[in-house]
Motif scaffolding. Sequence first.
Motif, PDB file in Angstrom:
ATOM      1  N   ILE A   1      43.815  23.011  54.468  1.00  0.00           N
ATOM      2  CA  ILE A   1      43.995  24.262  53.726  1.00  0.00           C
ATOM      3  C   ILE A   1      44.941  24.070  52.543  1.00  0.00           C
ATOM      4  O   ILE A   1      44.718  24.633  51.468  1.00  0.00           O
ATOM      5  CB  ILE A   1      44.481  25.373  54.676  1.00  0.00           C
ATOM      6  CG1 ILE A   1      43.297  25.851  55.543  1.00  0.00           C
ATOM      7  CG2 ILE A   1      45.037  26.553  53.900  1.00  0.00           C
ATOM      8  CD1 ILE A   1      43.666  26.771  56.666  1.00  0.00           C
ATOM      9  N   LYS A   2      45.959  23.255  52.718  1.00  0.00           N
ATOM     10  CA  LYS A   2      46.863  22.980  51.583  1.00  0.00           C
ATOM     11  C   LYS A   2      46.120  22.260  50.467  1.00  0.00           C
ATOM     12  O   LYS A   2      46.295  22.572  49.289  1.00  0.00           O
ATOM     13  CB  LYS A   2      48.043  22.125  52.046  1.00  0.00           C
ATOM     14  CG  LYS A   2      49.084  22.896  52.791  1.00  0.00           C
ATOM     15  CD  LYS A   2      50.362  22.078  52.940  1.00  0.00           C
ATOM     16  CE  LYS A   2      51.220  22.589  54.073  1.00  0.00           C
ATOM     17  NZ  LYS A   2      51.543  24.020  53.950  1.00  0.00           N
ATOM     18  N   ILE A   3      45.309  21.301  50.852  1.00  0.00           N
ATOM     19  CA  ILE A   3      44.552  20.571  49.837  1.00  0.00           C
ATOM     20  C   ILE A   3      43.596  21.509  49.112  1.00  0.00           C
ATOM     21  O   ILE A   3      43.431  21.451  47.892  1.00  0.00           O
ATOM     22  CB  ILE A   3      43.796  19.374  50.468  1.00  0.00           C
ATOM     23  CG1 ILE A   3      44.824  18.329  50.928  1.00  0.00           C
ATOM     24  CG2 ILE A   3      42.805  18.776  49.498  1.00  0.00           C
ATOM     25  CD1 ILE A   3      44.214  17.198  51.738  1.00  0.00           C
ATOM     26  N   ARG A   4      42.972  22.381  49.878  1.00  0.00           N
ATOM     27  CA  ARG A   4      42.057  23.345  49.262  1.00  0.00           C
ATOM     28  C   ARG A   4      42.801  24.237  48.283  1.00  0.00           C
ATOM     29  O   ARG A   4      42.284  24.600  47.239  1.00  0.00           O
ATOM     30  CB  ARG A   4      41.359  24.184  50.336  1.00  0.00           C
ATOM     31  CG  ARG A   4      40.255  23.439  51.052  1.00  0.00           C
ATOM     32  CD  ARG A   4      39.709  24.216  52.233  1.00  0.00           C
ATOM     33  NE  ARG A   4      39.125  25.489  51.866  1.00  0.00           N
ATOM     34  CZ  ARG A   4      37.857  25.658  51.537  1.00  0.00           C
ATOM     35  NH1 ARG A   4      37.046  24.636  51.507  1.00  0.00           N
ATOM     36  NH2 ARG A   4      37.406  26.845  51.233  1.00  0.00           N
ATOM     37  N   LYS A   5      44.020  24.603  48.632  1.00  0.00           N
ATOM     38  CA  LYS A   5      44.801  25.441  47.714  1.00  0.00           C
ATOM     39  C   LYS A   5      45.124  24.699  46.436  1.00  0.00           C
ATOM     40  O   LYS A   5      45.057  25.238  45.333  1.00  0.00           O
ATOM     41  CB  LYS A   5      46.105  25.870  48.393  1.00  0.00           C
ATOM     42  CG  LYS A   5      45.996  27.157  49.167  1.00  0.00           C
ATOM     43  CD  LYS A   5      47.374  27.700  49.480  1.00  0.00           C
ATOM     44  CE  LYS A   5      47.326  29.168  49.845  1.00  0.00           C
ATOM     45  NZ  LYS A   5      48.671  29.728  50.108  1.00  0.00           N
ATOM     46  N   ILE A   6      45.522  23.441  46.606  1.00  0.00           N
ATOM     47  CA  ILE A   6      45.837  22.619  45.439  1.00  0.00           C
ATOM     48  C   ILE A   6      44.619  22.501  44.539  1.00  0.00           C
ATOM     49  O   ILE A   6      44.699  22.658  43.315  1.00  0.00           O
ATOM     50  CB  ILE A   6      46.324  21.214  45.887  1.00  0.00           C
ATOM     51  CG1 ILE A   6      47.706  21.341  46.547  1.00  0.00           C
ATOM     52  CG2 ILE A   6      46.360  20.251  44.723  1.00  0.00           C
ATOM     53  CD1 ILE A   6      48.147  20.084  47.267  1.00  0.00           C
ATOM     54  N   VAL A   7      43.491  22.249  45.161  1.00  0.00           N
ATOM     55  CA  VAL A   7      42.265  22.082  44.384  1.00  0.00           C
ATOM     56  C   VAL A   7      41.873  23.380  43.686  1.00  0.00           C
ATOM     57  O   VAL A   7      41.403  23.370  42.543  1.00  0.00           O
ATOM     58  CB  VAL A   7      41.132  21.581  45.296  1.00  0.00           C
ATOM     59  CG1 VAL A   7      39.805  21.661  44.588  1.00  0.00           C
ATOM     60  CG2 VAL A   7      41.431  20.162  45.728  1.00  0.00           C
ATOM     61  N   ARG A   8      42.079  24.462  44.383  1.00  0.00           N
ATOM     62  CA  ARG A   8      41.752  25.756  43.769  1.00  0.00           C
ATOM     63  C   ARG A   8      42.573  25.963  42.503  1.00  0.00           C
ATOM     64  O   ARG A   8      42.052  26.394  41.475  1.00  0.00           O
ATOM     65  CB  ARG A   8      42.010  26.887  44.757  1.00  0.00           C
ATOM     66  CG  ARG A   8      41.873  28.270  44.133  1.00  0.00           C
ATOM     67  CD  ARG A   8      42.048  29.334  45.192  1.00  0.00           C
ATOM     68  NE  ARG A   8      42.384  30.638  44.650  1.00  0.00           N
ATOM     69  CZ  ARG A   8      41.514  31.556  44.279  1.00  0.00           C
ATOM     70  NH1 ARG A   8      40.247  31.335  44.379  1.00  0.00           N
ATOM     71  NH2 ARG A   8      41.903  32.713  43.807  1.00  0.00           N
TER      72      ARG A   8
END
Lengths: 162, 162
Positions: free
Chosen positions: A8-15
């Motif tokens: 989820i953190k990675i997804r946030k970063i990517v977003r």
Amino acid sequence: MDTTEILIKIRKIVRSINLESKKIQKEHGVSIPQILCLQFLRNSTNYQAGQGEIRKFLNLNSSTASGIINRLETKGLVARLPKRGDKRTVTIALTSKGDQLMQEIPSLLHEQLTEKLENLDDSTLENIQTSLELLEKLLELDHLEASPLIANDDFTDASLNN
Amino acid sequence: MDTTEILIKIRKIVRSINLESKKIQKEHGVSIPQILCLQFLRNSTNYQAGQGEIRKFLNLNSSTASGIINRLETKGLVARLPKRGDKRTVTIALTSKGDQLMQEIPSLLHEQLTEKLENLDDSTLENIQTSLELLEKLLELDHLEASPLIANDDFTDASLNN
DNA sequence: CTATTTTTGTTCGCATAGAAACAATTATGA
DNA sequence: TCATAATTGTTTCTATGCGAACAAAAATAG
């Protein structure tokens, strides 16, 4: 730390990165993948490269690379040239329009994040680098089901398929 | 460390995650965003949540959330129910088919990366967590052009738009 | 030399992701 | 009470990303 939390953190970063890409695209007409492609051409001999080289640099599937180059071609930022001696291969050339655009915007991708990164001390930066590299290798190994006896670099190219 | 290098590393990490998502989808019919949505419902009261809650949990634009839920609905894994008292709002309910699927596959997302993470020592894990959180905050601030006087949490919800 | 295999990039289809536009509904202000 | 503003989720469009299928060309094997 839970695996889902990392995800989820990675997804946030990517977003956040992709939102920035959208913003740049709206203001300048090119997205981050397109900019990376133009940058690569700008640093290549004769401002040209084979499509396969671009694909490998961007670490993408060839249909995706084809789409990105299509859109850049439509915008007049690159041109497709036949390659002498191999009719399957397409050479992609940066146009002067593309070159001029990259003179205007190369720092856009960088200015906000770079400034923040420069405010960090070296050990923190190194932690970031180390962590990203570690995640990268963890996920590469997972994905490839690599034998531990084979170096990762040997797999990197083989993992890229059309 | 160059900003482009960070970006490229993150892109590589994401590519690996997405390749894994494709693999899981091929084998089990659901992708990572879909799994995250089903997980969220499974952990919700009455296995139900408003679509807006799911959207916030997934940190997505509402049209994207709508698409994901559409595909889950088509597969019979969730159902759309009207919400009493507010006709604009749609309640999303996990179906028993969705529940059964999540009993089979919740560990899939985890088993390979978790195993690798467990082999790391605690300080390395903590470095990963810290670095990801730092990147997350750097990029959030960049994107939002936040005033330093306002706490990030106050912005998190406001940053989500339709 | 010829048949087969490999390589290269294109097309198509699906999923994800965001922005914009929109309609219906609810909340707010006068 | 009523007009206006805000909210909610859907639809449409664009871009990215992958896999599969494919055709043309090059490489390889017999």
